[in-house]
Scaffold this active site. Structure first.
Site, PDB file in Angstrom:
ATOM      1  N   ARG A 102      29.100 -23.604   7.756  1.00 56.63           N
ATOM      2  CA  ARG A 102      29.813 -23.786   6.496  1.00 56.63           C
ATOM      3  C   ARG A 102      30.282 -25.231   6.313  1.00 56.63           C
ATOM      4  O   ARG A 102      30.219 -25.784   5.240  1.00 56.63           O
ATOM      5  CB  ARG A 102      31.005 -22.836   6.437  1.00 56.63           C
ATOM      6  CG  ARG A 102      31.786 -23.007   5.140  1.00 56.63           C
ATOM      7  CD  ARG A 102      33.169 -22.403   5.189  1.00 56.63           C
ATOM      8  NE  ARG A 102      33.125 -20.963   5.253  1.00 56.63           N
ATOM      9  CZ  ARG A 102      33.856 -20.251   6.106  1.00 56.63           C
ATOM     10  NH1 ARG A 102      34.624 -20.847   6.972  1.00 56.63           N
ATOM     11  NH2 ARG A 102      33.812 -18.944   6.084  1.00 56.63           N
ATOM     12  N   TYR A 103      30.756 -25.826   7.396  1.00 50.73           N
ATOM     13  CA  TYR A 103      31.256 -27.200   7.325  1.00 50.73           C
ATOM     14  C   TYR A 103      30.138 -28.159   7.761  1.00 50.73           C
ATOM     15  O   TYR A 103      29.219 -27.768   8.468  1.00 50.73           O
ATOM     16  CB  TYR A 103      32.467 -27.356   8.252  1.00 50.73           C
ATOM     17  CG  TYR A 103      33.600 -26.404   7.945  1.00 50.73           C
ATOM     18  CD1 TYR A 103      34.441 -26.640   6.872  1.00 50.73           C
ATOM     19  CD2 TYR A 103      33.827 -25.286   8.723  1.00 50.73           C
ATOM     20  CE1 TYR A 103      35.492 -25.771   6.586  1.00 50.73           C
ATOM     21  CE2 TYR A 103      34.868 -24.414   8.448  1.00 50.73           C
ATOM     22  CZ  TYR A 103      35.699 -24.662   7.386  1.00 50.73           C
ATOM     23  OH  TYR A 103      36.731 -23.806   7.102  1.00 50.73           O
ATOM     24  N   ARG A 106      29.758 -28.852  11.995  1.00 53.15           N
ATOM     25  CA  ARG A 106      30.031 -27.866  13.035  1.00 53.15           C
ATOM     26  C   ARG A 106      29.508 -26.491  12.653  1.00 53.15           C
ATOM     27  O   ARG A 106      29.377 -26.189  11.459  1.00 53.15           O
ATOM     28  CB  ARG A 106      31.525 -27.796  13.346  1.00 53.15           C
ATOM     29  CG  ARG A 106      32.413 -27.651  12.139  1.00 53.15           C
ATOM     30  CD  ARG A 106      33.765 -28.314  12.428  1.00 53.15           C
ATOM     31  NE  ARG A 106      34.738 -28.090  11.381  1.00 53.15           N
ATOM     32  CZ  ARG A 106      34.841 -28.859  10.304  1.00 53.15           C
ATOM     33  NH1 ARG A 106      34.008 -29.857  10.111  1.00 53.15           N
ATOM     34  NH2 ARG A 106      35.768 -28.619   9.390  1.00 53.15           N
ATOM     35  N   CYS A 115      34.726  -7.016  22.216  1.00 53.19           N
ATOM     36  CA  CYS A 115      35.980  -7.669  22.608  1.00 53.19           C
ATOM     37  C   CYS A 115      36.640  -6.804  23.679  1.00 53.19           C
ATOM     38  O   CYS A 115      36.315  -5.624  23.812  1.00 53.19           O
ATOM     39  CB  CYS A 115      36.925  -7.764  21.421  1.00 53.19           C
ATOM     40  SG  CYS A 115      36.263  -8.750  20.088  1.00 53.19           S
ATOM     41  N   CYS A 119      41.550  -5.828  17.469  1.00 57.19           N
ATOM     42  CA  CYS A 119      42.711  -6.110  16.616  1.00 57.19           C
ATOM     43  C   CYS A 119      42.473  -5.430  15.272  1.00 57.19           C
ATOM     44  O   CYS A 119      41.406  -5.608  14.675  1.00 57.19           O
ATOM     45  CB  CYS A 119      42.853  -7.613  16.387  1.00 57.19           C
ATOM     46  SG  CYS A 119      42.674  -8.583  17.882  1.00 57.19           S
ATOM     47  N   CYS A 122      41.044  -7.494  12.252  1.00 56.98           N
ATOM     48  CA  CYS A 122      39.976  -8.452  12.599  1.00 56.98           C
ATOM     49  C   CYS A 122      39.147  -8.842  11.379  1.00 56.98           C
ATOM     50  O   CYS A 122      38.598  -7.983  10.680  1.00 56.98           O
ATOM     51  CB  CYS A 122      39.070  -7.836  13.658  1.00 56.98           C
ATOM     52  SG  CYS A 122      37.690  -8.930  14.057  1.00 56.98           S
ATOM     53  N   ARG A 124      36.320 -10.103  11.398  1.00 54.06           N
ATOM     54  CA  ARG A 124      34.910  -9.767  11.588  1.00 54.06           C
ATOM     55  C   ARG A 124      34.721  -8.286  11.920  1.00 54.06           C
ATOM     56  O   ARG A 124      33.773  -7.906  12.607  1.00 54.06           O
ATOM     57  CB  ARG A 124      34.342 -10.649  12.699  1.00 54.06           C
ATOM     58  CG  ARG A 124      33.419 -11.696  12.158  1.00 54.06           C
ATOM     59  CD  ARG A 124      33.008 -12.724  13.171  1.00 54.06           C
ATOM     60  NE  ARG A 124      33.502 -13.993  12.715  1.00 54.06           N
ATOM     61  CZ  ARG A 124      34.117 -14.875  13.483  1.00 54.06           C
ATOM     62  NH1 ARG A 124      34.299 -14.636  14.754  1.00 54.06           N
ATOM     63  NH2 ARG A 124      34.541 -15.996  12.958  1.00 54.06           N
ATOM     64  N   ASP A 283      43.477 -12.669   6.423  1.00 56.03           N
ATOM     65  CA  ASP A 283      42.370 -12.565   5.467  1.00 56.03           C
ATOM     66  C   ASP A 283      42.419 -11.230   4.718  1.00 56.03           C
ATOM     67  O   ASP A 283      43.008 -10.260   5.204  1.00 56.03           O
ATOM     68  CB  ASP A 283      41.031 -12.680   6.210  1.00 56.03           C
ATOM     69  CG  ASP A 283      40.834 -14.068   6.787  1.00 56.03           C
ATOM     70  OD1 ASP A 283      41.273 -15.037   6.144  1.00 56.03           O
ATOM     71  OD2 ASP A 283      40.252 -14.176   7.878  1.00 56.03           O
ATOM     72  N   ASP A 320      42.217 -19.118   4.723  1.00 55.38           N
ATOM     73  CA  ASP A 320      40.756 -19.198   4.657  1.00 55.38           C
ATOM     74  C   ASP A 320      40.399 -18.704   3.259  1.00 55.38           C
ATOM     75  O   ASP A 320      40.616 -17.522   2.941  1.00 55.38           O
ATOM     76  CB  ASP A 320      40.128 -18.316   5.750  1.00 55.38           C
ATOM     77  CG  ASP A 320      39.029 -19.053   6.487  1.00 55.38           C
ATOM     78  OD1 ASP A 320      38.226 -19.717   5.804  1.00 55.38           O
ATOM     79  OD2 ASP A 320      38.979 -18.962   7.725  1.00 55.38           O
ATOM     80  N   LYS A 327      38.820 -23.283   5.380  1.00 55.19           N
ATOM     81  CA  LYS A 327      40.273 -23.302   5.637  1.00 55.19           C
ATOM     82  C   LYS A 327      40.951 -24.331   4.750  1.00 55.19           C
ATOM     83  O   LYS A 327      40.515 -25.477   4.679  1.00 55.19           O
ATOM     84  CB  LYS A 327      40.538 -23.664   7.090  1.00 55.19           C
ATOM     85  CG  LYS A 327      40.077 -22.636   8.073  1.00 55.19           C
ATOM     86  CD  LYS A 327      40.418 -23.079   9.481  1.00 55.19           C
ATOM     87  CE  LYS A 327      39.672 -22.218  10.480  1.00 55.19           C
ATOM     88  NZ  LYS A 327      38.210 -22.435  10.444  1.00 55.19           N
TER      89      LYS A 327
HETATM   90  S1  SF4 Z   1      40.396 -10.830  16.116  1.00 56.54           S
HETATM   91 FE1  SF4 Z   1      38.476  -9.638  16.122  1.00 56.54          FE
HETATM   92  S2  SF4 Z   1      37.054 -10.904  17.296  1.00 56.54           S
HETATM   93 FE2  SF4 Z   1      39.107 -11.639  17.782  1.00 56.54          FE
HETATM   94  S3  SF4 Z   1      39.715 -10.469  19.615  1.00 56.54           S
HETATM   95 FE3  SF4 Z   1      40.504  -9.376  17.845  1.00 56.54          FE
HETATM   96  S4  SF4 Z   1      38.918  -7.854  17.401  1.00 56.54           S
HETATM   97 FE4  SF4 Z   1      37.972  -9.406  18.701  1.00 56.54          FE
END
Ligand code: SF4
Length: 377
Positions: A102-103, A106, A115, A119, A122, A124, A283, A320, A327
């Site tokens: 995107r940038y 990088r 993971c 979370c 998340c 993603r 997000d 974001d 960002k």
């Molecule tokens: S934010 Fe998403 S990618 Fe990062 S540790 Fe938590 S679940 Fe995994």
């Protein structure tokens, strides 16, 4: 359970809490919202909590900040029209599967969809844990080939999922291939493993990583209660390997949307040798409204940090941009006005100051008649 097992990262992964039955048995105080959310979780973002991290939950406190981050709730199924499965627009900036460019200089290199724990907010979650059938298959050959063919890329961020879930050998092989590309100057790893699974930060891992400098690591911690002695020691091992450490926090309701909590968090991070790097506005991920704090709250926190604690402890608050704008730094308004002869601004105490300069930003100089003749000796 033996202490040896507890300190073994493989044991921790093998004994993760992944089902509603396990959760109910270990935490009889599960609320109806959590019970219903957990039953449905494996269709969206899997339930997964390491025993180590689960131990940090206060089962008597429905609003325990650790609990809110990893225990699913039924509100995750409530989605709004403005929420998205890919709120940062990563898919639209992906020249090959698993790479986001995107940038200008990088790239984000997604290495896995797994993971140590998941979370609930998340960004993603469309692909992480593979609960919703995304079927993520990174193709390292194509990802590396794109970087090799793109000389503008000087910075590669390995993320996922969590790259530190790889074995030392697999991670080293990837780092070797990236380091063999002459224009890749700088490699970063984004990981929550030091917080979810500090046992993974072994001396052997650190000895391997130190061969790939300049290598930076961004950890992800949201609350001071996450920064235990185990985490502090794991971070110390990484820092001793010469790895600069930064932290990314996500602003979350019931977790860290409080200036005093954030102040304790950033000060404790410095004690763990970690520079607070970003504070993210959460997000617009589908089903995250119950966890999102307001932008106003983020600004209030920044106002209470800047000037009130060490500058090194102050992260940059960012949003974001929804849909893929990247960002954007968001700051309290310190500049009050711009006049023809200077800029008027305030400090953290609200005191007002002026910095003299011309309307186009050039330094102000006195008119010739106002110059004092230097005295001749
Ligand atoms: S934010 Fe998403 S990618 Fe990062 S540790 Fe938590 S679940 Fe995994």
């Amino acid at each position: 359970m033996a202490e040896k097992d507890w300190n073994d990262w493989h044991w921790q992964l093998q004994h993760r809490i992944t089902t509603v039955e396990q959760l109910q048995r270990l935490m009889p105080t599960l609320t109806p919202e959590e019970f219903a959310g957990t039953k449905l979780a494996n269709h969206k973002l899997a339930l997964g909590i390491t025993p180590y991290f689960f131990n940090l939950i206060d089962p008597a406190d429905e609003y325990c900040p650790i609990r809110w981050q990893v225990i699913p709730r039924i509100e995750e199924t409530h989605t709004a029209a403005w929420e998205m499965s890919d709120p940062c627009g990563e898919e639209g900036h992906s020249p090959v599967p698993g790479l986001v460019h995107r940038y200008p200089d990088r790239v984000l290199f997604l290495v896995t969809d797994r993971c140590a724990a998941y979370c609930r907010y998340c960004t993603r979650s469309r692909l992480v844990s593979n609960a919703s059938g995304y079927d993520f298959h990174p193709e390292f050959d194509r990802q590396i080939d794109y970087i090799r063919r793109t000389p503008s890329v000087r910075d590669v961020l390995l993320s996922g999922g969590d790259p530190l879930l790889f074995s030392d050998e697999k991670l080293e092989c990837l780092l070797d291939r990236l380091r063999a590309i002459p224009h890749v100057e700088f490699v970063r790893i984004g990981t929550r493993i030091p917080v979810f699974l500090p046992q993974r930060i072994t001396p052997e891992l650190c000895a391997m990583l130190r061969n790939y400098h300049p290598l930076f690591i961004s950890i992800h911690s949201n609350h001071p209660r996450e920064l235990t002695t185990e985490v502090r020691d794991a971070l110390g091992r990484l820092a001793d390997a010469g790895i600069p450490l930064g932290n990314q926090s996500v602003l979350l309701r019931h977790v860290n949307d409080d200036p005093e909590v954030m102040k304790a968090q950033v000060q404790k991070l410095l004690m763990c040798r970690v520079k607070p790097y970003y504070l993210y506005q959460c997000d617009l991920i589908a089903g995250s409204a119950h966890l999102r704090a307001s932008v106003r709250k983020g600004l209030e926190i920044m106002e209470q940090l800047r000037g009130h604690t060490s500058g090194y402890a102050v992260p940059q608050f960012v949003i974001d941009a929804p849909g893929g704008g990247g960002k954007v730094p968001i700051n309290p308004d310190y500049v009050l006005s711009r006049r023809a002869d200077g800029v008027v601004f305030r400090n953290y105490e609200g005191k007002i100051f002026e910095y003299p300069e011309g309307p186009d930003g050039t330094p102000l100089v006195p008119a010739p008649g106002e110059l004092e003749e230097p005295e001749l000796v």
